[in-house]
Structures are given as C-alpha cells and as structure tokens.
Enzyme design. Structure first.
Site, PDB file in Angstrom:
ATOM      1  CG  ASP A 226      59.785 -27.625   6.148  1.00 14.98           C
ATOM      2  OD1 ASP A 226      59.984 -26.908   6.990  1.00 14.98           O
ATOM      3  OD2 ASP A 226      58.918 -27.030   5.620  1.00 14.98           O
ATOM      4  CG  HIS A 365      63.043 -29.270   2.819  1.00  4.95           C
ATOM      5  ND1 HIS A 365      63.142 -28.599   1.528  1.00  4.95           N
ATOM      6  CD2 HIS A 365      61.850 -29.575   3.453  1.00  4.95           C
ATOM      7  CE1 HIS A 365      61.846 -28.525   1.369  1.00  4.95           C
ATOM      8  NE2 HIS A 365      60.912 -29.053   2.179  1.00  4.95           N
TER       9      HIS A 365
HETATM   10 NI    NI Z   1      57.952 -30.266   5.001  1.00  5.89          NI
END
Ligand code: NI
Length: 409
Positions: A226, A365
């Site tokens: 992400d 991430h």
């Molecule tokens: Ni996010």
C-alpha cells in the site's frame, strides 16, 4: 462546557478559507469525544474535524479542558509555557523518531510548532501525548500519529493548568477513543463462485508463476503493498523480478510522482489497485466525496498507463456506501504485518511468515525501506512452506465489484 463556541469559530474560519463551489464543494465534518473525566475536577473533550477543500483534505483534532472547580476553560496551548514550545517540538520529533517515523526536523516552522499544541492529553503515568495531525510534521500518508513525550521530559514545559490536567488523567485515566472500523470487524464474503476457477487473469508477463495458477487447487498467498510508489519501490520491483514473484500494489497520489514506476508494475505482471487519492478515512466522508477520492486516484493510475482492478480503502475503513461507490472488488487483508509500526525487517518477515495461511492476503507498505528489505525473505520463506505467490485477483479467482474480501475462503 459550551460546545458551540469553538465549532462556530471553526466553521467561520473554514467558510472564509474555502469558497463554496459546485465542482468540489468544501466539506466540514466535526465530532466530539470525552478524553478525561475526573469527578469534581477536570473534564476534557476532543473535537475532531475533517476538512475537505476540493483537491485536498485533512483530519485535525483539538482538546479542550474545563476545570469544574473554577470554571476555567483551557485549550492545549494553555497547558504549555509558550517559551518552551521549541523544546517541546524537539521532544515530539524525538518521540516520533523513537517510534520509527521519519521526520525532517531540521527546521520546524513556528506555525507547525503551534499546531502541536492542538491536541494534548496525558497517560495515567503523566506522559504527555501530543497528537500529530495529518500532514503536520509527517507525510500525509502516515496519517495521524500520537507522539508520547516521557513525563520527565514534559514536566518542565507544563503550566499550572497543564499540571491540573495531568493530575486529572492520573486520577481518572484517559477515556479510550472509539476505535475505527478494522478488517477483523468485517465479515468476509463467501467465495466468489463455487464453479471451477476461470482461467487466471491475463497479462502477467514477467512475474512468473502467477500466470496459469489455479488457487482452488494450489496453496496461494497474495502480497499487497500500500501507499507507494515510494523511494524504494523500484528496488522492490527489481527484487520481485529476480524471484519471479507477482504482487499487488494499492496506489494513490504518489502515482503522479513516479508514473514510470507504476507503468513498470503493470508491464511486469503485477496487479494494481486503487487506494484513493489522499488516504482519507472514507467513513467520515459523504458518498460524493468518497467517489471523488476514488476517481482521482483512478485517473492518475490511468494517466500512468495502468488500470486499477481492485479497491482498498485507507485503514480498511469502509461502509456499504464505500463498497457501492468503489465499483471494484473491495480488498482488505487477513495478515497485517504491522510493518508501518515496527519498521523492522525481522519483525515484518516473522509477521508475514507466521500469519500467512492458504488464501491469505498480506498487508505490507513499500514506502518503508525495512519492508522492502524483508520481501526477498518473505517470498523465499513462503515458497519453502509450499505457497504459490499470486496477485489478489489470481488468488480470489473472479472477485466481484462491490464485494469485500479479506482472504480467499
Ligand atoms: Ni494506506
């Protein structure tokens, strides 16, 4: 306590700042919660405000305290002596660095320092909790972060009011804030289809094993990244190419900074999803604003030469309205590596490997270097355990628009 005064001041300021317009009407959302309530003494409330002004928006919050004994009313700025603001800002930067946040604190402007006083609370033990709002000190993608300044560091900064408020927290304890919607509170939807899986999604050119995989038969797992692309995303793509592992990237406004990296993701067989434009908590927005968030990200992804086939709401925070507005399969996760919290390669590898089950969707991430460093070991470790790495759409078979998935069931 009078509730109307601060809100109306905020409203007036907001309306003065943002002229109404039809294309992207400005929005102001506000809510209240109690942060401390010491009987006969201090009561504190937090006002949370979300401002959306056309292209951008930001969440912010403010604490207000009232002393029942004297009727005195204090804001955060009344709790700290003004001369100590630079020292407090430095302490906040240290606290953020300790908790793994990258802060460029070489020169914190006065205006930013002042905003650090908006939302002050204490722990029972007397530590000062400075709520650092969206985009204050940290990048917007980091969201709102609480910086905890140890009691002994905070003590010299406090005014008499600050000491009374601290005493109230020591006496009554902080009132827990309501927790946002989390994936664990979401009921995963049933498998998309009981039919034999359709041929896997086409277009996986370079990413290898995902191309013809059948996750109804094989033990599949999907790695998802992400908030990127970030500084290390190209390096991550190199690493994934080397081991022929496909992944899924959930993207927002960073696409505009590195469109070539996004085009490369698509060309190398990775899947791309929409993570909204600037990472707002969608549950705080009306449907039209949610739609704008999603459409703007979709446009940026298209401009980069790719296409979003999935949607992941920031923080996993969504409602039925969000699902309807998204117009894409809504993809959450069942393994949270907490990589943004730990910022630790070992911890991220361990969380991914211990959490992954058949059909898992793993949250990572790529904006964090320790995460990128963890990926080759995660891929190798999963394969050792017999997993096949696939994109989310390959994992799910034929995910349907508006349905919510946290894993393949
Ligand atoms: Ni996010």
């Amino acid at each position: 306590m009078r509730r109307s005064e601060p809100t109306s001041t905020r409203e007036e300021g907001f309306l003065a700042d943002y002229a109404p317009n039809d294309v992207a009407p400005p929005e102001l959302h506000a809510g209240w919660s109690t942060v401390v309530d010491a009987p006969g003494a201090v009561i504190g409330v937090r006002s949370e405000v979300y401002e959306f002004a056309g292209a951008s928006g930001a969440a912010s919050s403010e604490t207000l305290y009232a002393d029942r004994a004297t009727g005195a009313l204090w804001r955060g700025r009344d709790l700290v002596t003004p001369e100590d603001l630079p020292a407090l800002a430095a302490a906040v930067v240290r606290a953020l660095a300790t908790s793994g946040h990258t802060v460029d604190a070489t020169d914190v402007p006065d205006a930013v320092r002042t905003r650090l006083l908006d939302d002050l609370t204490f722990t029972t033990a007397g530590d000062l909790v400075v709520r650092v709002g969206d985009g204050v000190l940290l990048a917007f993608s980091e969201g709102t972060v609480d910086a905890v300044v140890p009691a002994r560091d905070a003590d010299p900064f406090l005014t008499d009011a600050g000491r009374l408020v601290r005493a109230a927290f020591a006496q009554a304890g902080p009132t827990a804030p309501p927790s946002p919607v989390t994936p664990s509170s979401v009921t995963p939807s049933p498998a998309a289809s009981a039919e034999p899986a359709a041929p896997a999604a086409s277009g996986s050119a370079g990413a290898g094993e995902g191309g013809s995989v059948d996750c109804a038969q094989e033990k599949c797992v999907a790695l998802t990244f992400d908030d990127g692309p970030g500084r290390d995303t190209s390096r991550l793509l190199d690493a994934l190419a080397e081991v022929h592992a496909p992944a899924t990237f959930l993207l927002g406004q960073n696409v505009e900074r590195q469109p070539a990296v996004v085009a490369r993701m698509a060309a190398e067989g990775h899947e791309i999803g929409n993570h909204t434009w600037d990472h707002k908590q969608l549950t705080k927005l009306p449907a039209a604003a949610q739609r704008r968030e999603i459409e703007r990200a979709a446009a940026a992804i298209e401009a980069a030469g790719a296409r979003a086939t999935l949607f992941r709401p920031p923080y996993g925070s969504r409602t039925a309205t969000t699902d309807a507005v998204a117009g894409l399969p809504v993809v959450l996760w069942d393994v949270d590596t907490l990589d943004g919290k730990t910022r630790d390669t070992e911890a991220t590898v361990a969380a991914a490997l211990s959490g992954a089950k058949r059909g898992s969707i793993v949250l990572l991430h790529d904006i964090h270097a320790p995460t990128v460093a963890a990926v080759p070991r995660i891929v190798a470790g999963l394969r050792e355990r017999g997993f096949t790495l696939v994109t989310v759409s390959q994992l799910l078979g034929e995910p349907r628009a508006g349905e919510v998935y946290s894993h393949r069931s």
